[in-house]
Design an enzyme around this catalytic site. Sequence first.
Site, PDB file in Angstrom:
ATOM      1  N   GLU A   1       0.892  -1.158   0.000  1.00  0.00           N
ATOM      2  CA  GLU A   1       0.000   0.000   0.000  1.00  0.00           C
ATOM      3  C   GLU A   1       0.924   1.200   0.000  1.00  0.00           C
ATOM      4  OE1 GLU A   1      -1.847   2.956   1.279  1.00  0.00           O
ATOM      5  OE2 GLU A   1      -2.119   1.907   3.179  1.00  0.00           O
TER       6      GLU A   1
ATOM      7  N   CYS B   1      -2.082   8.701   3.109  1.00  0.00           N
ATOM      8  CA  CYS B   1      -1.975   8.034   1.810  1.00  0.00           C
ATOM      9  C   CYS B   1      -3.230   8.273   0.982  1.00  0.00           C
ATOM     10  CB  CYS B   1      -1.739   6.545   2.015  1.00  0.00           C
ATOM     11  SG  CYS B   1      -2.858   5.804   3.189  1.00  0.00           S
TER      12      CYS B   1
HETATM   13  P1  NDP Z   1       9.545   4.421   3.364  1.00  0.00           P
HETATM   14  O1  NDP Z   1       9.095   3.647   2.210  1.00  0.00           O
HETATM   15  O2  NDP Z   1      10.919   4.936   3.371  1.00  0.00           O
HETATM   16  O3  NDP Z   1       9.363   3.606   4.709  1.00  0.00           O
HETATM   17  C1  NDP Z   1       8.238   2.796   4.954  1.00  0.00           C
HETATM   18  C2  NDP Z   1       8.637   1.710   5.916  1.00  0.00           C
HETATM   19  O4  NDP Z   1       9.608   0.871   5.298  1.00  0.00           O
HETATM   20  C3  NDP Z   1       9.283   2.231   7.183  1.00  0.00           C
HETATM   21  O5  NDP Z   1       8.896   1.393   8.248  1.00  0.00           O
HETATM   22  C4  NDP Z   1      10.754   2.085   6.885  1.00  0.00           C
HETATM   23  O6  NDP Z   1      11.514   2.008   8.037  1.00  0.00           O
HETATM   24  C5  NDP Z   1      10.748   0.788   6.143  1.00  0.00           C
HETATM   25  N1  NDP Z   1      11.923   0.561   5.338  1.00  0.00           N
HETATM   26  C6  NDP Z   1      12.606   1.437   4.601  1.00  0.00           C
HETATM   27  N2  NDP Z   1      13.622   0.818   3.984  1.00  0.00           N
HETATM   28  C7  NDP Z   1      13.579  -0.467   4.338  1.00  0.00           C
HETATM   29  C8  NDP Z   1      14.373  -1.614   4.042  1.00  0.00           C
HETATM   30  N3  NDP Z   1      15.411  -1.537   3.241  1.00  0.00           N
HETATM   31  N4  NDP Z   1      14.032  -2.790   4.590  1.00  0.00           N
HETATM   32  C9  NDP Z   1      12.973  -2.884   5.404  1.00  0.00           C
HETATM   33  N5  NDP Z   1      12.186  -1.846   5.736  1.00  0.00           N
HETATM   34  C10 NDP Z   1      12.490  -0.648   5.199  1.00  0.00           C
HETATM   35  O7  NDP Z   1       8.528   5.555   3.527  1.00  0.00           O
HETATM   36  P2  NDP Z   1       8.519   6.714   4.605  1.00  0.00           P
HETATM   37  O8  NDP Z   1       7.654   6.239   5.693  1.00  0.00           O
HETATM   38  O9  NDP Z   1       9.858   7.205   4.955  1.00  0.00           O
HETATM   39  O10 NDP Z   1       7.784   7.790   3.718  1.00  0.00           O
HETATM   40  C11 NDP Z   1       8.395   8.252   2.525  1.00  0.00           C
HETATM   41  C12 NDP Z   1       7.320   8.574   1.507  1.00  0.00           C
HETATM   42  O11 NDP Z   1       6.452   7.454   1.329  1.00  0.00           O
HETATM   43  C13 NDP Z   1       6.400   9.674   1.929  1.00  0.00           C
HETATM   44  O12 NDP Z   1       6.944  10.921   1.713  1.00  0.00           O
HETATM   45  C14 NDP Z   1       5.204   9.383   1.080  1.00  0.00           C
HETATM   46  O13 NDP Z   1       5.404   9.884  -0.219  1.00  0.00           O
HETATM   47  C15 NDP Z   1       5.154   7.879   1.026  1.00  0.00           C
HETATM   48  N6  NDP Z   1       4.239   7.291   2.018  1.00  0.00           N
HETATM   49  C16 NDP Z   1       3.101   6.733   1.594  1.00  0.00           C
HETATM   50  C17 NDP Z   1       2.228   6.213   2.497  1.00  0.00           C
HETATM   51  C18 NDP Z   1       1.003   5.532   2.091  1.00  0.00           C
HETATM   52  O14 NDP Z   1       0.254   5.112   2.966  1.00  0.00           O
HETATM   53  N7  NDP Z   1       0.707   5.350   0.846  1.00  0.00           N
HETATM   54  C19 NDP Z   1       2.441   6.299   3.931  1.00  0.00           C
HETATM   55  C20 NDP Z   1       3.690   6.888   4.277  1.00  0.00           C
HETATM   56  C21 NDP Z   1       4.536   7.337   3.350  1.00  0.00           C
HETATM   57  P3  NDP Z   1      12.341   3.279   8.568  1.00  0.00           P
HETATM   58  O15 NDP Z   1      11.358   4.360   8.863  1.00  0.00           O
HETATM   59  O16 NDP Z   1      12.995   2.757   9.796  1.00  0.00           O
HETATM   60  O17 NDP Z   1      13.288   3.656   7.477  1.00  0.00           O
END
Ligand code: NDP
Length: 674
Positions: free
Chosen positions: A257, A296
């Site tokens: 998602e 989102c």
């Molecule tokens: P990320 O995709 O960076 O992170 C989402 C989750 O994945 C976090 O728990 C993060 O952990 C984890 N993660 C990141 N890299 C890895 C990896 N290599 N292995 C395992 N887990 C990993 O998104 P963000 O939350 O930082 O948000 C960035 C952008 O994503 C936002 O600006 C927005 O555009 C979008 N977003 C969309 C959402 C939606 O519901 N559609 C919700 C939130 C964000 P950690 O935080 O520890 O890096």
Amino acid sequence: MTTQLKNYAADQWVATTGEGTPLYSAITGEMVARSGSEGLDFKAMLDHARNVGGPALRAMTFHARARMVKALGQAIMDRKEELYALNWATGATRQDGWIDIEGGAGTLFTMSSKARRELPDDVVLADGDMEPIGRQGTFVGQHVYTSLQGAAIHINAFNFPVWGMLEKLGPTLIAGMPAIIKPASPGAWLAEAAFRIMIEADVLPPGALQLIVGHPGDLLDHLTCQDVVSFTGSATTAMKLQSHPVIAREAVRFVAERDSLNASVLGPDATADSPEFDLFVKEVVREMTVKAGQKCTAIRRALVPAAQLDSVEAALRERLSKVVVGNPQAEGVTMGALATPGQAAEVRQRAREMASEARLAFGDIDRVDVRGEVDSAAFVSPLLFRADDPWSARLIHDVEAFGPVSTIMPYRDLDDAIALANRGKGSLALSFFSYDPEVTRALVLGAGAFHGRIVIVDRDSARESTGHGSPLPMLIHGGPGRAGGGEEMGGVRGVKHYMQRSALQGSPRQLSAVIGRWLPGAPQPEGPVHPFRMRLGELPIGYTLKTPSRTVTLEDIEHFAHFTGDTFYAHMDEEAAARSPIFGGRVAHGYLILSFAAGLFVDPAEGPVLANYGLEGLRFIKPVKPGDSMRVELTVKSKTQRSEDQGEVRWSVSAFNQDDELVATYELLTMNAA
Ligand code: NDP
């Protein structure tokens, strides 16, 4: 005060062996907590989930798991103020926190109650009806769901630390799968606190839940086809994880998602003085400012009939000018901060890019007035863009500025609006503000394939409408294409992501025993005791009462017709009934057959049958003519315990004529003493 967040591995709280990563308040910029997962044995965590948590959960029935999920929601509600106290440092207002914390508990309550109503008190779930295969009925098919035997890995986004965890957790636990949860780092202190409350509620079996507050290390390297990854976050990370060689090789289920360029459309029938116009304006502003637009599902693109664009812009500007940005603890603040200064910088950067093709109609990309004491660069002004030529613009349809940012644009006609909405290339939510059902139907047909959820708002539904941006536990949350292609929640649909569907083929006797439900062709044992004299626990599945027969006379039919007032010609007019190609003469009322059926199978004395509360699937198959006789077979099809002292019995009822031909069939529901 800085908290050292702890991981929860193999039923123990474990601190990182490293220094930990500092996490800062979005409001004051002060360090709130440190997180880290160094030193964890991720493979051992998976083994613990698979070998300890999974078997314990699978030993519980759907109902027992659902009661446990309800207790988890209750524990969160009982201690919600502890969570609100941690909420504001994530940048969120109390109202934002309400969505996250109480909304999260609410999803657990709804999932629990739906599971207890719609799933059996069993560990296997039949999917649909039996499929006849052999002509004699000795070889049939039946789909079933059984729990996956691995672990569910939940990788959550930062925007809803509690709700984001619980909306995935409810379906997972009800499916009988243990979960390993990895919250996003920003706001991880809030997720950890909610997780801790659930552990301290002491209702989970060992191994059911584990927590990683930091990088999940080599966890993904050890996944198998029995595990599920449920991810929420950016498209970039989703793609990176989804193309992990082990996930690809083992065909690990991956529910994603991710970002979505959701649209909201003001209908072509709406004018500046129609209620839908006002509702639209309110909703666009609400979606821009709730959670500072870090949703989102937020409205990123607001599509307006070209003739209304100026009035919509003016109305939105006026409303946006009332938004008060600042410290959520300060009086009058209606919009808080983004999760981190980094997120704010990214949103500003994206807004600058968008400004190359759309005019900024409200707000300042680089400046924001902030109320209350703050010391953080995480605040951004609401930013409204206007793109007068949306077809020549690209970024407004492609770039998700994950903050209080939205773009208004004109459309020519409904087809144009649909094509623009679909330029999101697959979105989580679309809202439509129109009072015209024909236009609404055309929109759904044109845009349905690109959207996971479509909200239609008008003057009739506005008061009760849950709005554009709220995913609900009983409805699907997810969307095609760019939105990730995943589906979460949706009531029992969400549970099935954590179970395997298999097609069973075999005899009705075997399959009936597997699913705990009588199937046509399975044994129908009879006994000396009338089934109405047995309590819920004593009734064997398949137990059958075969009644004696009775004759249905013309006097019976006439008596019934006059008594009830149902003098339809097929029962009362000899000549008209004779002309009927279906009846060819007078026949008994279907309701008379039902009444006589009850008269044949009921045992009248007070006993364990407490109430008849309905029947389902009624079919009248062959007419009963005056002089025909009828008899009934009443078979226990399934049983569901509803409370400690009561449960539902579903009876299969078949009425036959003197030639053993089926004349009517249905399922009767009774409430029985346990
Ligand atoms: P990320 O995709 O960076 O992170 C989402 C989750 O994945 C976090 O728990 C993060 O952990 C984890 N993660 C990141 N890299 C890895 C990896 N290599 N292995 C395992 N887990 C990993 O998104 P963000 O939350 O930082 O948000 C960035 C952008 O994503 C936002 O600006 C927005 O555009 C979008 N977003 C969309 C959402 C939606 O519901 N559609 C919700 C939130 C964000 P950690 O935080 O520890 O890096």
